[in-house]
Design a protein around this motif. Sequence first.
Motif, PDB file in Angstrom:
ATOM      1  N   UNK A  91       6.151 -13.706  -8.161  1.00 14.33           N
ATOM      2  CA  UNK A  91       5.505 -13.625  -6.981  1.00 14.33           C
ATOM      3  C   UNK A  91       6.472 -13.682  -5.945  1.00 14.33           C
ATOM      4  N   UNK A  92       7.204 -14.821  -6.099  1.00 12.37           N
ATOM      5  CA  UNK A  92       8.100 -15.060  -4.857  1.00 12.37           C
ATOM      6  C   UNK A  92       9.723 -15.456  -5.488  1.00 12.37           C
ATOM      7  N   UNK A  93       9.895 -15.231  -6.730  1.00  8.78           N
ATOM      8  CA  UNK A  93      11.141 -15.401  -7.400  1.00  8.78           C
ATOM      9  C   UNK A  93      11.650 -14.585  -8.313  1.00  8.78           C
ATOM     10  N   UNK A  94      12.661 -14.212  -8.695  1.00  5.45           N
ATOM     11  CA  UNK A  94      13.297 -13.404  -9.812  1.00  5.45           C
ATOM     12  C   UNK A  94      14.185 -14.531 -10.883  1.00  5.45           C
ATOM     13  N   UNK A 113      13.419 -12.468  -1.457  1.00  2.00           N
ATOM     14  CA  UNK A 113      13.361 -12.167   0.045  1.00  2.00           C
ATOM     15  C   UNK A 113      12.742 -10.808   0.214  1.00  2.00           C
ATOM     16  N   UNK A 114      11.831 -10.632   1.190  1.00  4.25           N
ATOM     17  CA  UNK A 114      11.305  -9.285   1.411  1.00  4.25           C
ATOM     18  C   UNK A 114      11.279  -8.939   2.897  1.00  4.25           C
TER      19      UNK A 114
END
Length: 115
Positions: A91-94, A113-114
Amino acid sequence: MKTILKVVILLFCVTAFSQEQKVEYKKINENLVKATYYFADNTEAVEREGFFDADGKLNGIWISYDTMGNKTSIANYVSGKKDGVWTYFKKDKINVVTYNENKIIKVEEKDLVVN
């Protein structure tokens, strides 16, 4: 009562896993076949796709998706072995994992980061 519960659970498990998954194969050339797997409950949504070599081993890039069509992972195989960079999307990490012949060489976690 326990026996009835076990039978009900067993029947549920058999029913849940009995759905056949739709798979399409497309011959690219003499040494490569592209495979596309669809979610069992939705024959239009692609679950994962990638390539097999002439020996039937995973080869090249494989991409997995969630039910909404978002990429969940990008993987790379060489003759059936994990090799190169694998990317896992959260969701918020790769998460980035580097393999060499099935062995983990490096693991990184990056913030997504979007803009």
